[in-house]
Design a protein around this motif. Sequence first.
Motif, PDB file in Angstrom:
ATOM      1  N   LEU A  18       0.807  -1.217   0.000  1.00  0.00           N
ATOM      2  CA  LEU A  18       0.000   0.000   0.000  1.00  0.00           C
ATOM      3  C   LEU A  18       0.840   1.267   0.000  1.00  0.00           C
ATOM      4  CD1 LEU A  18      -2.743  -1.271   2.410  1.00  0.00           C
ATOM      5  CD2 LEU A  18      -2.913  -1.008  -0.050  1.00  0.00           C
ATOM      6  N   GLU A  22       0.622   6.218  -1.158  1.00  0.00           N
ATOM      7  CA  GLU A  22       0.909   7.359  -0.300  1.00  0.00           C
ATOM      8  C   GLU A  22       0.999   8.657  -1.099  1.00  0.00           C
ATOM      9  OE1 GLU A  22       4.440   7.312   2.330  1.00  0.00           O
ATOM     10  OE2 GLU A  22       3.585   5.312   2.711  1.00  0.00           O
ATOM     11  N   VAL A  32       1.846  17.614   3.920  1.00  0.00           N
ATOM     12  CA  VAL A  32       1.107  17.884   2.693  1.00  0.00           C
ATOM     13  C   VAL A  32      -0.016  18.862   3.019  1.00  0.00           C
ATOM     14  CG1 VAL A  32      -0.362  16.863   0.931  1.00  0.00           C
ATOM     15  CG2 VAL A  32       1.632  15.622   1.772  1.00  0.00           C
ATOM     16  N   GLN A 124      -7.529   6.679  -5.066  1.00  0.00           N
ATOM     17  CA  GLN A 124      -7.732   7.378  -3.789  1.00  0.00           C
ATOM     18  C   GLN A 124      -9.207   7.632  -3.574  1.00  0.00           C
ATOM     19  OE1 GLN A 124      -5.344   8.259  -1.611  1.00  0.00           O
ATOM     20  NE2 GLN A 124      -3.639   7.515  -2.853  1.00  0.00           N
TER      21      GLN A 124
ATOM     22  N   ALA B  24       3.115   5.429   7.505  1.00  0.00           N
ATOM     23  CA  ALA B  24       2.347   4.338   6.920  1.00  0.00           C
ATOM     24  C   ALA B  24       2.770   3.009   7.515  1.00  0.00           C
ATOM     25  CB  ALA B  24       2.535   4.314   5.416  1.00  0.00           C
ATOM     26  N   MET B  34      -4.244   1.807   5.325  1.00  0.00           N
ATOM     27  CA  MET B  34      -4.335   2.351   3.984  1.00  0.00           C
ATOM     28  C   MET B  34      -4.021   3.850   3.939  1.00  0.00           C
ATOM     29  SD  MET B  34      -7.684   0.479   2.515  1.00  0.00           S
ATOM     30  CE  MET B  34      -7.353   0.869   0.814  1.00  0.00           C
ATOM     31  N   PRO B  35      -3.061   4.252   3.070  1.00  0.00           N
ATOM     32  CA  PRO B  35      -2.796   5.677   2.920  1.00  0.00           C
ATOM     33  C   PRO B  35      -4.039   6.422   2.412  1.00  0.00           C
ATOM     34  CG  PRO B  35      -1.130   4.366   1.817  1.00  0.00           C
ATOM     35  CD  PRO B  35      -2.189   3.426   2.230  1.00  0.00           C
ATOM     36  N   GLN B  36      -4.907   5.677   1.734  1.00  0.00           N
ATOM     37  CA  GLN B  36      -6.130   6.307   1.216  1.00  0.00           C
ATOM     38  C   GLN B  36      -7.006   6.860   2.331  1.00  0.00           C
ATOM     39  OE1 GLN B  36      -4.925   3.430  -0.042  1.00  0.00           O
ATOM     40  NE2 GLN B  36      -5.728   3.020  -2.088  1.00  0.00           N
ATOM     41  N   THR B  41      -4.242  14.219   3.744  1.00  0.00           N
ATOM     42  CA  THR B  41      -3.929  14.510   2.341  1.00  0.00           C
ATOM     43  C   THR B  41      -5.182  14.829   1.530  1.00  0.00           C
ATOM     44  OG1 THR B  41      -4.125  12.205   1.657  1.00  0.00           O
ATOM     45  CG2 THR B  41      -1.968  12.926   2.420  1.00  0.00           C
TER      46      THR B  41
END
Lengths: 252, 193
Positions: A18, A22, A32, A124, B24, B34-36, B41
Amino acid sequence: MATDVHGEEAGGLVFHPLDQFEVKSLFSDGPVNFISITNSTLWMAIAVLCVVLLFVMGTRKRAIIPTRTQSIAELFYGFIYKMVEDVTGHDGVKYFPYIFTVFLFIFFANFLGLLPLSYTPTAQIAVTAVLGFGVFIAVTIIGFVKNGASFLGLFWMSDAPLVLRPVIAIIEVISYFVRPVSHSIRLAGNLTAGHAMIKVFAGFAAIAAVAPVSVVAIAAVYGLEVLVAGIQAYVFTILTCIYLKDALHPAH
Amino acid sequence: MADTNTEVAHTATDVATAHGADMAHGAEAGGASMPQLDPSTYSNQIFWLLVTLVVIYFVLSRIALPRIAAVLAERSGTITNDIAAAEELKLKATEAEATYNKALADARAEAARIVADTKAQIQSDLDVEIAKADEVIAAKTAEGAKAIDEIRANAVASVEEVAKDTAGAIVAALGGTADQAVIDAEVAEQMKG
């Protein structure tokens, strides 16, 4: 870094399927924030560039007998235009530029995401949710503006038995509100799953004995992902058209 | 080690975003992976998504779509015109063929008529000529017959005269004197005989 060591201690395999999703700032190490240039920004910009190359540079000559690039651009145009016209009818054609925009963004983001070392904005949920809810809100507003209160007839199955109609209405309302969720999760989920799967198979390639199997599997999954990239863009677009058709012609 | 990472992730979320990778991994170890699903962001992605969509929309609606629509319309117009022109030419060709066939049939009929006329003309001329010739032949035949009759009559008269003269001469030679009238009567009697 600590977990890398941890993973290697566990069995010589490193699985971070995963990590590729990122969002990272490209030009600064800071957090960010909302206007920082990230990998997501970069690949969206490349998608825009592809659209410009294909649709502006490719059609520059306005040739009656098209060049190859112009044929491709016309193919996209004709395909989506026909889809919008067939599904929503003649009065839906004026929404064609919006639908085409969404289609092209998803299409190019999906396919660019298949390049090695690239990044997939459409994997995303933040991105697909904006697209999905954008469609949902736009379609709902169009429905009420065009039809007024009779838009609610969408939930009232006039050809069902009278006893069942309230039950069906409740189910229809629930399904209506689930639409944007399924619409966005379908896209992000499909891409995330495929990309993660490739990464997992790639992780197995570290073991020499299974490396050939792993390579074959990566090739197979990659082929599947090529299909998925196109099909998901198509599915998102045709569902948008179907929702728009419901808004323009709510009567069942 | 997992605990340390989770702690890092928990205590310094804003610092963690700076070291995205570490965070992460830490989150992975901690369970959420999950980065999602990292909301820090979202604003960035949504902002740039909207920018991207607006740019694509304007590129398409201002430049690409009118251009492609114009090209497609022009092409279909050209094709329609060409098909119409071809249709017209085909019609003309059919017409020309019909005219040609008609002219051919007319010419054939004319030729047949001329042949028939000429035959009839020749036949009638021939008939007239034959009739004329027959007439001439009949006249000539009649003339000839008449001439023959005349000659025959002349000959008979000559013979009678010669016979009379000869009879007179013979009678004189024999020493008699013959009455010319008797001799004539006798000769006429003999000639009838």
